[in-house]
Motif scaffolding. Structure first.
Motif, mmCIF file in Angstrom:
data_model
loop_
_atom_site.group_PDB
_atom_site.id
_atom_site.type_symbol
_atom_site.label_atom_id
_atom_site.label_comp_id
_atom_site.label_asym_id
_atom_site.label_seq_id
_atom_site.Cartn_x
_atom_site.Cartn_y
_atom_site.Cartn_z
ATOM 1 N N LYS A 263 13.510 2.297 0.329
ATOM 2 C CA LYS A 263 13.430 1.545 1.581
ATOM 3 C C LYS A 263 14.132 0.192 1.495
ATOM 4 C CE LYS A 263 10.713 4.700 3.316
ATOM 5 N NZ LYS A 263 11.162 5.595 4.408
ATOM 6 N N LEU A 264 14.178 -0.384 0.298
ATOM 7 C CA LEU A 264 14.685 -1.740 0.135
ATOM 8 C C LEU A 264 16.151 -1.906 0.544
ATOM 9 C CD1 LEU A 264 13.691 -4.506 -0.758
ATOM 10 C CD2 LEU A 264 14.386 -3.950 -3.092
ATOM 11 N N PRO A 265 17.062 -0.979 0.216
ATOM 12 C CA PRO A 265 18.466 -1.172 0.647
ATOM 13 C C PRO A 265 18.626 -1.303 2.158
ATOM 14 C CG PRO A 265 18.340 0.531 -1.033
ATOM 15 C CD PRO A 265 16.931 0.204 -0.653
ATOM 16 N N VAL A 266 17.774 -0.624 2.917
ATOM 17 C CA VAL A 266 17.861 -0.719 4.380
ATOM 18 C C VAL A 266 17.514 -2.134 4.831
ATOM 19 C CG1 VAL A 266 17.032 0.228 6.558
ATOM 20 C CG2 VAL A 266 17.237 1.712 4.553
ATOM 21 N N SER A 267 16.408 -2.666 4.318
ATOM 22 C CA SER A 267 15.991 -4.020 4.707
ATOM 23 C C SER A 267 16.964 -5.077 4.207
ATOM 24 C CB SER A 267 14.588 -4.305 4.174
ATOM 25 O OG SER A 267 13.633 -3.451 4.765
ATOM 26 N N LEU A 268 17.477 -4.907 2.989
ATOM 27 C CA LEU A 268 18.444 -5.865 2.458
ATOM 28 C C LEU A 268 19.734 -5.838 3.280
ATOM 29 C CD1 LEU A 268 18.040 -5.424 -1.411
ATOM 30 C CD2 LEU A 268 17.195 -7.285 0.020
ATOM 31 N N SER A 269 20.165 -4.655 3.696
ATOM 32 C CA SER A 269 21.363 -4.555 4.538
ATOM 33 C C SER A 269 21.150 -5.258 5.865
ATOM 34 C CB SER A 269 21.710 -3.079 4.773
ATOM 35 O OG SER A 269 22.022 -2.421 3.571
ATOM 36 N N LEU A 270 19.974 -5.052 6.453
ATOM 37 C CA LEU A 270 19.663 -5.681 7.737
ATOM 38 C C LEU A 270 19.623 -7.200 7.613
ATOM 39 C CD1 LEU A 270 18.700 -5.570 10.691
ATOM 40 C CD2 LEU A 270 16.365 -5.258 9.819
ATOM 41 N N VAL A 271 18.938 -7.703 6.596
ATOM 42 C CA VAL A 271 18.765 -9.154 6.457
ATOM 43 C C VAL A 271 20.073 -9.831 6.062
ATOM 44 C CG1 VAL A 271 17.568 -10.946 5.155
ATOM 45 C CG2 VAL A 271 16.320 -8.940 5.939
#
Length: 332
Positions: A112-120
Motif C-alpha cells: 500500500k505504501l508506494p501508492v500513498s508515497l506516489s500521491l504525496v
C-alpha cells in the motif's frame, strides 16, 4: 560527537524512543479497549468454543504486557505465528499478522505504501510551487488588486473540502471535457507515463487545499522578512526589488514553510483518506480506515507506527533544511 554525524545519531536515537512511546500508546489504546476482538474476528455465527479457539490462536488470553513483549520481539528478531493449520514465520521487522487475512502486516503495508508515497510526492511538488509562488507574489504586490485577488483565492481554497475539489475535477476534466480518463492507479515501474496521468487529478485535489495554506504562510513570512532592517539596507544600496525578494527575503521566510511541509508530508501519507477513497487509490489511508472498521488491530498498530516513522523522518529532514536555508541555524 558534533556536526552532521552527531546530529544524525542523536535524531536516530530520538526517533527510536519516539516510535517506542508511540507503539506503547497505540498498543494499549487499541488492545485494551472494550470489546471481544475474538468474537469480531471469528464472526457473529461462531460458537463460544470457536471464539475461545480464535482467542487462543491470536494469544488474546495472554496479559497485555506479554503480548506487547511478543510484539517487540517480532520487530527485533521476527516471530512464528500459528495460522491454524500451519506455522508462518514473520521476519523482522515483523508487525504481526492480519486478523482478517493472515497476511503479514509488513507485506501488506509495503503493497500500500508506494501508492500513498506516489500521491504525496506529486502533490507536494504542486502545493510547494503553487503555494510558495502565490504567497511571494501576494507579498510583493501588497495593496494592489492582484494581491486582493490572490488572497481571496487562497481563502476560498482553504475553506473548500478536498472531496469537493476532487469531485469537481472529475466531473469537469473526466466527464465534460474528457481530457483524462477516470484515475486508475498504475505502478511507476510498469508505465511511468500512465502513472503520472492517472495521478494528476488526485495530485491536484490534494495539492490545491495544501497550497492555500502554504500561500498564506509564505505571504505572512515574506511581509515580516521584507520589513526587517537588512532588507531596508539592501534597498538603500540600490539592490533591485526582484533580487531582494528572490535571493534574500524568500530565503529568510522559508523556515516556516519547511516546518509546515514536514508536518504535511508526514501526516498526508496516512491522512489522505478522502483523496484515496474518492479516486479509488489503494493506499495506506484507505487500508487504515478499513482495518479500523473491521477491528484488524495488528494492521492498525502497524500502519500507525509507519505513519509515525514518516512524521519523525520528515521533521528530521526539515531540521537539516533549516540549516541550508538559514546559515545562522546550527545542527545540535
Amino acid at each position: 560527537m558534533n556536526g552532521v554525524p552527531g546530529f544524525v545519531l542523536r535524531r536516530a536515537v530520538g526517533a527510536a524512543v519516539t516510535l517506542l512511546v508511540i507503539s506503547v500508546i497505540v498498543y494499549v489504546v487499541f488492545y485494551a479497549t472494550p470489546g471481544n476482538v475474538a468474537q469480531i474476528t471469528c464472526g457473529p455465527r461462531c460458537s463460544p468454543e470457536q471464539v475461545h479457539q480464535v482467542a487462543r490462536q491470536l494469544n488474546l488470553d495472554d496479559p497485555l504486557f506479554v503480548r506487547y513483549g511478543h510484539f517487540l520481539q517480532g520487530l527485533v528478531a521476527g516471530q512464528d505465528y500459528s495460522t491454524g493449520t500451519s506455522v508462518q514465520h514473520c521476519s523482522a521487522p515483523c508487525l504481526g499478522l492480519s486478523y482478517q487475512s493472515d497476511q503479514q502486516v509488513t507485506q501488506l503495508i509495503l503493497t500500500k505504501l508506494p501508492v500513498s508515497l506516489s500521491l504525496v510526492a506529486g502533490a507536494m511538488v504542486i502545493w510547494l510551487v503553487l503555494g510558495v509562488g502565490t504567497g511571494v507574489l501576494s507579498a510583493w504586490r501588497r495593496g494592489r488588486l492582484s494581491e486582493r485577488v490572490l488572497t481571496g483565492i487562497t481563502l476560498a481554497g482553504t475553506a473548500t473540502p478536498v472531496f469537493v475539489i476532487g469531485l469537481v475535477l472529475m466531473i469537469v476534466v473526466c466527464g465534460e471535457l474528457q481530457l483524462l480518463p477516470f484515475p486508475q492507479y498504475v505502478a511507476l515501474g510498469d508505465d511511468p507515463e500512465q502513472w503520472a496521468w492517472n495521478l494528476l487529478l488526485p495530485w491536484l485535489s490534494l495539492a490545491l487545499i495544501e497550497a492555500a495554506a502554504f500561500a498564506r504562510l509564505t505571504r505572512a513570512s515574506m511581509l515580516e522578512t521584507l520589513a526587517e532592517d537588512h532588507i531596508r539596507t539592501f534597498r538603500a544600496y540600490g539592490v533591485g526589488e526582484r533580487s531582494i525578494v528572490g535571493r534574500h527575503a524568500l530565503r529568510g521566510a522559508f523556515a516556516p514553510v519547511i516546518a509546515l511541509n514536514a508536518n504535511n508530508v508526514g501526516s498526508a501519507i496516512g491522512g489522505a483518506v478522502l483523496t484515496e477513497t474518492l479516486f479509488g487509490l489503494p493506499g495506506v489511508g484507505q487500508e487504515l480506515v478499513h482495518a479500523v472498521n473491521v477491528v484488524d488491530l495488528p494492521v492498525v498498530v502497524g500502519m500507525v507506527l509507519v505513519i509515525g516513522f514518516f512524521v519523525v523522518l520528515a521533521n528530521a529532514v526539515a531540521d537539516v533544511l533549516y540549516a541550508v536555508a538559514d546559515r545562522r541555524v546550527v545542527l545540535t
